[in-house]
Design a protein around this motif. Structure first.
Motif, short mmCIF file in Angstrom:
data_model
loop_
_atom_site.label_atom_id
_atom_site.label_comp_id
_atom_site.label_asym_id
_atom_site.label_seq_id
_atom_site.Cartn_x
_atom_site.Cartn_y
_atom_site.Cartn_z
N ALA A 50 0.92 -0.90 0.45
CA ALA A 50 -0.55 -0.37 -0.28
C ALA A 50 0.69 1.15 -0.20
CB ALA A 50 -0.90 -0.10 0.64
N ARG A 51 2.18 1.01 0.57
CA ARG A 51 2.56 2.55 1.13
C ARG A 51 3.31 2.90 -0.27
NH1 ARG A 51 5.91 2.81 7.14
NH2 ARG A 51 5.92 4.20 5.96
N ALA A 52 3.70 1.23 -1.31
CA ALA A 52 4.50 1.37 -2.41
C ALA A 52 3.52 1.95 -3.95
CB ALA A 52 5.33 0.28 -2.67
N VAL A 53 2.74 2.12 -3.70
CA VAL A 53 1.54 2.54 -4.41
C VAL A 53 2.11 3.32 -5.51
CG1 VAL A 53 -0.12 3.28 -5.18
CG2 VAL A 53 -0.80 1.44 -4.20
N TRP A 54 2.50 4.81 -4.48
CA TRP A 54 2.29 6.45 -5.68
C TRP A 54 3.78 6.27 -6.54
CZ3 TRP A 54 7.06 8.79 -4.63
CH2 TRP A 54 7.61 9.06 -3.48
N ARG A 55 5.04 5.15 -5.84
CA ARG A 55 6.26 5.32 -6.39
C ARG A 55 5.98 4.18 -7.70
NH1 ARG A 55 8.42 4.30 -1.48
NH2 ARG A 55 8.00 2.15 -1.69
N SER A 56 5.15 2.90 -7.68
CA SER A 56 4.95 1.81 -8.63
C SER A 56 3.82 2.78 -9.85
CB SER A 56 4.45 0.53 -7.97
OG SER A 56 3.04 0.78 -7.65
N ALA A 57 3.41 3.08 -9.58
CA ALA A 57 2.48 4.02 -10.29
C ALA A 57 3.05 5.30 -10.52
CB ALA A 57 0.82 3.99 -9.24
N THR A 58 2.46 6.05 -12.15
CA THR A 58 3.07 6.97 -12.05
C THR A 58 1.97 7.47 -12.22
OG1 THR A 58 1.50 6.91 -14.27
CG2 THR A 58 3.95 6.16 -14.31
N VAL A 59 2.30 9.54 -11.58
CA VAL A 59 2.00 10.58 -11.27
C VAL A 59 0.93 10.47 -12.10
CG1 VAL A 59 1.09 13.29 -10.94
CG2 VAL A 59 3.73 12.00 -10.60
N GLU A 60 0.55 10.35 -13.72
CA GLU A 60 -0.94 10.64 -14.69
C GLU A 60 -1.55 9.18 -14.46
OE1 GLU A 60 3.13 12.27 -16.42
OE2 GLU A 60 2.43 10.62 -15.69
N GLN A 61 -0.85 7.96 -13.70
CA GLN A 61 -2.43 7.53 -13.05
C GLN A 61 -2.76 7.59 -11.77
OE1 GLN A 61 1.06 3.85 -13.39
NE2 GLN A 61 -0.41 3.26 -15.34
N LEU A 62 -1.97 8.21 -11.49
CA LEU A 62 -2.98 7.81 -9.93
C LEU A 62 -3.49 9.29 -10.21
CD1 LEU A 62 -0.10 8.26 -7.05
CD2 LEU A 62 -2.29 6.18 -7.54
N LEU A 63 -3.51 10.44 -11.10
CA LEU A 63 -3.84 11.94 -11.31
C LEU A 63 -4.51 11.40 -12.23
CD1 LEU A 63 -2.51 14.59 -8.97
CD2 LEU A 63 -4.17 13.58 -8.30
N PRO A 64 -5.30 10.69 -12.62
CA PRO A 64 -5.86 11.09 -14.68
C PRO A 64 -6.06 11.72 -15.44
CG PRO A 64 -7.44 9.57 -13.33
CD PRO A 64 -6.18 10.11 -12.39
N THR A 65 -6.12 12.00 -16.58
CA THR A 65 -6.81 12.54 -17.00
C THR A 65 -7.91 13.49 -17.11
OG1 THR A 65 -6.94 11.48 -19.20
CG2 THR A 65 -4.60 12.26 -18.97
N SER A 66 -8.76 12.06 -16.37
CA SER A 66 -9.87 12.35 -16.39
C SER A 66 -10.56 11.69 -15.64
CB SER A 66 -11.42 12.43 -17.56
OG SER A 66 -10.87 11.54 -18.56
N ILE A 67 -11.65 12.57 -14.55
CA ILE A 67 -12.02 12.02 -13.58
C ILE A 67 -13.74 11.69 -14.12
CG2 ILE A 67 -12.41 10.83 -11.50
CD1 ILE A 67 -9.91 12.88 -10.87
N LYS A 68 -14.46 10.73 -13.62
CA LYS A 68 -15.96 10.68 -13.66
C LYS A 68 -16.75 10.27 -13.12
CE LYS A 68 -16.27 10.20 -19.36
NZ LYS A 68 -16.48 8.65 -20.59
N ARG A 69 -17.74 11.02 -12.24
CA ARG A 69 -18.26 10.39 -11.09
C ARG A 69 -19.83 10.14 -11.30
NH1 ARG A 69 -15.69 9.14 -7.38
NH2 ARG A 69 -16.83 10.82 -5.36
N GLU A 70 -20.20 9.65 -10.48
CA GLU A 70 -21.53 9.25 -10.83
C GLU A 70 -22.15 10.50 -11.65
OE1 GLU A 70 -23.52 8.97 -6.37
OE2 GLU A 70 -21.88 7.24 -6.19
N GLY A 71 -24.07 9.63 -12.38
CA GLY A 71 -24.48 10.56 -13.24
C GLY A 71 -23.34 11.18 -13.99
N THR A 72 -23.67 12.26 -14.18
CA THR A 72 -22.47 13.43 -15.68
C THR A 72 -21.95 13.91 -15.41
OG1 THR A 72 -24.10 14.86 -15.63
CG2 THR A 72 -24.80 13.10 -17.04
N GLU A 73 -21.68 13.87 -14.02
CA GLU A 73 -20.09 14.87 -13.53
C GLU A 73 -18.30 13.95 -14.07
OE1 GLU A 73 -18.88 17.23 -13.13
OE2 GLU A 73 -20.11 17.60 -12.08
N THR A 74 -18.06 15.20 -14.80
CA THR A 74 -16.22 15.12 -15.15
C THR A 74 -15.94 16.12 -14.92
OG1 THR A 74 -17.46 13.39 -17.11
CG2 THR A 74 -15.08 14.57 -17.03
N TYR A 75 -14.50 15.35 -14.53
CA TYR A 75 -12.89 16.48 -14.14
C TYR A 75 -11.94 16.16 -15.40
CZ TYR A 75 -15.98 16.86 -9.80
OH TYR A 75 -16.75 16.84 -8.91
#
Length: 245
Positions: A50-75
């Motif tokens: 769990a503590r190694a996740v931020w190193r094993s994944a890239t910043v782009e993966q942890l903070l992705p290009t888009s985030i979709k939430r419930e309904g139609t909300e997208t960031y």
């Protein structure tokens, strides 16, 4: 004087029984001890994963290009902050992380689907013992901290985007969420894209004004994004722990 044969036989039988009892005890103890050690090492392996996740994944993966939430909300992600140091957090914020400590901060700025609100999202990587991180999770108070202007994280303006002018003066509100194991703290600080200034420290402390009402788009985005990123983190943590087990 020699001992009777019956006495010798009894003595010999006692010795044999004692040896057998000791042997059985050792055999029975080994599986139990082995299982306990396996459980302990398994828990440690999962915590390390769990503590190694931020190193094993890239910043782009942890903070992705888009985030979709419930309904139609997208960031939509507008840009990633190259500065990952803990120094960019306010001193009042880092003090509240005790008994844990910040080791890295991964952050990016997003805009909502309507381009009404921009928000800088940060993933704070925490260090400390399992007990310290659990204590942090139990004592971190997101709602009351959100009313503390001195703790509000800094905005990250992204050049040549609608967030180019998203400075600290335009911050309206912020919110946070800690992972249940105290390994990660996610925050989001939000403001409006029209450049309006945020409320003062007194207004934040009192949660007064329309910009800080529960129906305010900035308040809704600030509360939604930390939960969204924590969901992504939880999925990656679970995947890494499954691989470690």
């Amino acid at each position: 004087m020699s001992l009777p044969r019956r006495t010798l036989a009894i003595a010999s039988a006692i010795v044999v029984i004692a040896v057998l009892a000791l042997a059985v005890g050792l055999v029975m103890a080994q599986p139990s001890g082995g299982a306990a050690a396996k459980r302990t090492s398994g828990a440690a392996a999962q915590d390390e994963a769990a503590r190694a996740v931020w190193r094993s994944a890239t910043v782009e993966q942890l903070l992705p290009t888009s985030i979709k939430r419930e309904g139609t909300e997208t960031y939509l992600r507008l840009g990633i902050d190259p500065d990952e140091s803990c120094a960019k957090l306010p001193a009042a914020f880092t003090r509240e992380l005790a008994p844990t400590k910040c080791t890295h901060v991964l952050s990016a700025t997003y805009a909502d689907r309507t381009q009404t609100v921009t928000a800088t999202v940060g993933i704070v990587v925490l260090s400390g013992s399992v007990a310290d991180r659990l204590r942090f999770f139990q004592t971190w108070t997101p709602d009351s901290n959100a009313n503390n202007a001195a703790m509000m994280p800094h905005a990250y303006p992204v050049p040549r985007t609608i967030a180019a002018q998203f400075t600290d003066a335009q911050r309206v509100t912020w919110q946070s969420q800690a992972s249940s194991d105290g390994t990660y703290l996610v925050y989001a600080v939000a403001g409006f894209t029209d450049g309006r200034s945020g409320p003062g420290a007194a207004a934040m402390a009192a949660s007064s004004g329309s910009a800080l009402s529960s129906s305010s788009p900035a308040v809704q985005v600030a509360g939604d994004l930390p939960a969204a990123i924590q969901d992504l983190l939880s999925t990656r943590i679970q995947d890494s722990q499954d691989g470690a087990s």
